[in-house]
Structure formats: structure tokens, C-alpha cells
Write an enzyme that holds these catalytic residues in place. Structure first.
Site, PDB file in Angstrom:
ATOM      1  N   ASN A 107      71.432 -20.833  46.617  1.00  4.31           N
ATOM      2  CA  ASN A 107      70.786 -21.446  45.290  1.00  4.31           C
ATOM      3  C   ASN A 107      69.434 -21.248  44.998  1.00  4.31           C
ATOM      4  O   ASN A 107      68.672 -21.156  46.239  1.00  4.31           O
ATOM      5  CB  ASN A 107      71.069 -22.911  45.484  1.00  4.31           C
ATOM      6  CG  ASN A 107      70.613 -23.493  44.093  1.00  4.31           C
ATOM      7  OD1 ASN A 107      70.888 -23.086  42.858  1.00  4.31           O
ATOM      8  ND2 ASN A 107      69.782 -24.734  44.140  1.00  4.31           N
ATOM      9  N   HIS A 109      66.163 -22.608  43.560  1.00 11.47           N
ATOM     10  CA  HIS A 109      65.640 -24.003  43.056  1.00 11.47           C
ATOM     11  C   HIS A 109      63.963 -23.724  42.804  1.00 11.47           C
ATOM     12  O   HIS A 109      63.018 -23.255  43.544  1.00 11.47           O
ATOM     13  CB  HIS A 109      65.773 -25.184  43.949  1.00 11.47           C
ATOM     14  CG  HIS A 109      65.375 -26.454  43.438  1.00 11.47           C
ATOM     15  ND1 HIS A 109      66.275 -27.099  42.208  1.00 11.47           N
ATOM     16  CD2 HIS A 109      64.406 -27.294  43.503  1.00 11.47           C
ATOM     17  CE1 HIS A 109      65.653 -28.099  41.893  1.00 11.47           C
ATOM     18  NE2 HIS A 109      64.394 -28.119  42.529  1.00 11.47           N
ATOM     19  N   SER A 136      62.184 -22.215  45.947  1.00  8.46           N
ATOM     20  CA  SER A 136      63.171 -22.571  47.486  1.00  8.46           C
ATOM     21  C   SER A 136      64.502 -21.428  46.797  1.00  8.46           C
ATOM     22  O   SER A 136      64.967 -21.767  45.978  1.00  8.46           O
ATOM     23  CB  SER A 136      63.422 -23.841  47.753  1.00  8.46           C
ATOM     24  OG  SER A 136      62.051 -24.430  47.676  1.00  8.46           O
ATOM     25  N   ASP A 145      70.643 -29.415  45.589  1.00 11.51           N
ATOM     26  CA  ASP A 145      69.397 -28.949  46.188  1.00 11.51           C
ATOM     27  C   ASP A 145      69.157 -29.199  47.465  1.00 11.51           C
ATOM     28  O   ASP A 145      67.919 -29.184  47.818  1.00 11.51           O
ATOM     29  CB  ASP A 145      68.191 -29.213  45.075  1.00 11.51           C
ATOM     30  CG  ASP A 145      68.714 -28.735  43.698  1.00 11.51           C
ATOM     31  OD1 ASP A 145      69.087 -27.871  43.633  1.00 11.51           O
ATOM     32  OD2 ASP A 145      68.113 -29.444  42.693  1.00 11.51           O
TER      33      ASP A 145
END
Ligand code: GRF
Length: 216
Positions: A107, A109, A136, A145
Site C-alpha cells: 500500500n 500512504h 510510506s 495503514d
């Protein structure tokens, strides 16, 4: 070459940065499908422009979260993918799915995690008068997250930064760093040890958890 799926919900500027890096052979992988939970996401148009297959799984058509996750799982299984990139994908995925793809799903973020999980990260960084802001990239778990951090891109917040300027600067960092990290994952220079939850870096990458400073 690794088979990559990119999952989006909106504009897809990161998707386009990944597509361009694949086309320029800066990523040792191929995007086999772009999946969007939002039928109106502009990223779908971007994918089509480059003739990349798209699939819409509209979360509104499912009454239960698990059903949405199951539909997603079916497609990911069918595509038999190596790497799943959540690039502006705005749905929380459940335990079953994230567990199944642990180590394969990352992911992006827009904050220096663990600071500011969730939404409105830029406003929070500005309101708190933070010195730094950034992005990140992490492996996905069922917690929002969270999950083992792979890389961060960091910028100094300037005095005249407002939300728009900050978002533009953050996007630049994302468009640069995300494709690079994806390539290292495709080359197996970065991988997750799923037992120890440690991110492993090959010798040619010099740092354990690399933070890159950007001067844009
Ligand atoms: C990015 O800033 C990403 O970090 C966040 O949502 C934004 C998506 O932008 N999660 P785009 O759709 O790639 O343009």
C-alpha cells in the site's frame, strides 16, 4: 516478469507512473489488470489509454464487506498475480484477504507512518506544524495503514506550503519512489519474511529500511 495488479479508487496518477515505468522497462513486471472499486475513477481511463485490462468491482453492489473481498479474491486468484499494489485504493480489506496475500500486497500512504494513518494526512501535517511530511510504502495487513514498512520518502515542509502545494510535492515523491520500490520487489531485492514480519533487503540495497529525502 512479475504479474502485477494495481488497485485504485480515484485519479490514478500513481497508476500512470507505474505504467510508464513498466513501459520504459524500469519495472521488471507487467500490469495484467487494473482493478477499481469506483466505476467513475479517472484511473480507469488512464489504464485504457495504455490498453491495460480493467475490472470494476463496485463495493456498493455488495451488502457485506466479506462479499466484496470474496469477489476481489476470485479475480486475484484467476489472474494468479505476483504483486498487488494499492495505489490510492480507498477500501479497507478484511483479514482473510490480507492474510492470503500477505507479502504480496503493498500500500502507498501519504504520510510518514506511523504518523497519520487514515485520511487528511496533509492537513494534519500542516496543522501540527510538522517539520517533515512524506509517504510510506508498506506491506498490507488487515489493520488500516499498518504493516511492515518497506520505504519512506521524506520532504521538508516549506513555509509557504499550503494543502495544494504539499499534495503536489507529495505526488512527485510518490511517482518517483513507488515505481522504484515495485521494481525492487519484482527483482526479489526486497521481500517480506512472513514468519518474522521483517522486510528483507538484498545486499545491493544499502539500508534496512530506506528513507529517501526529496528536495522538490
Ligand atoms: C495518493 O496520494 C496516495 O498516497 C493516497 O491517495 C492518493 C492517490 O492518488 N492514498 P492517485 O489516485 O494515484 O492520483
Amino acid at each position: 516478469m512479475k504479474k502485477i495488479v494495481v488497485m485504485i479508487s480515484g485519479s490514478g496518477s500513481n497508476l500512470e507512473a507505474i505504467i510508464k515505468a513498466c513501459n520504459a522497462k524500469n519495472i521488471n513486471g507487467e500490469i495484467v489488470c487494473v482493478i477499481s472499486n469506483n466505476p467513475h475513477a479517472y484511473g480507469i481511463e488512464r489504464a485504457k489509454k495504455y490498453s491495460i485490462p480493467t475490472k470494476i468491482i463496485d463495493h456498493k453492489e455488495f451488502s457485506k464487506r466479506d462479499d466484496f473481498d470474496n469477489a476481489l479474491e476470485d479475480i486475484l486468484d484467476y489472474l494468479d498475480v505476483d504483486l498487488i499494489i494499492l495505489a490510492g485504493f480507498m477500501r479497507i480489506l478484511g483479514k482473510n484477504l490480507t492474510h492470503k496475500f500477505y507479502g504480496k500486497m503493498i500500500n502507498l500512504h501519504p504520510s510518514l507512518l506511523p504518523l497519520y494513518p487514515g485520511l487528511n494526512t496533509h492537513a494534519q501535517a500542516l496543522n501540527n506544524k510538522d517539520k517533515y511530511h512524506g509517504i510510506s510504502i508498506h506491506f498490507v495487513t488487515s489493520k488500516l495503514d499498518e504493516g511492515p514498512l518497506i520505504a519512506q520518502g521524506k520532504i521538508l515542509i516549506k513555509e509557504d506550503d499550503d494543502i495544494e502545494k504539499l499534495i503536489a510535492r507529495i505526488h512527485k515523491v510518490e511517482h518517483d519512489l513507488l515505481p522504484k520500490v515495485i521494481n525492487e520487489l519484482c527483482l526479489n531485492n526486497i521481500y517480506l519474511n512472513c514468519e518474522s514480519h521483517k522486510v528483507m533487503y538484498s545486499n545491493i540495497l544499502d539500508s534496512k529500511m530506506f528513507v529517501t529525502y526529496f528536495n522538490n
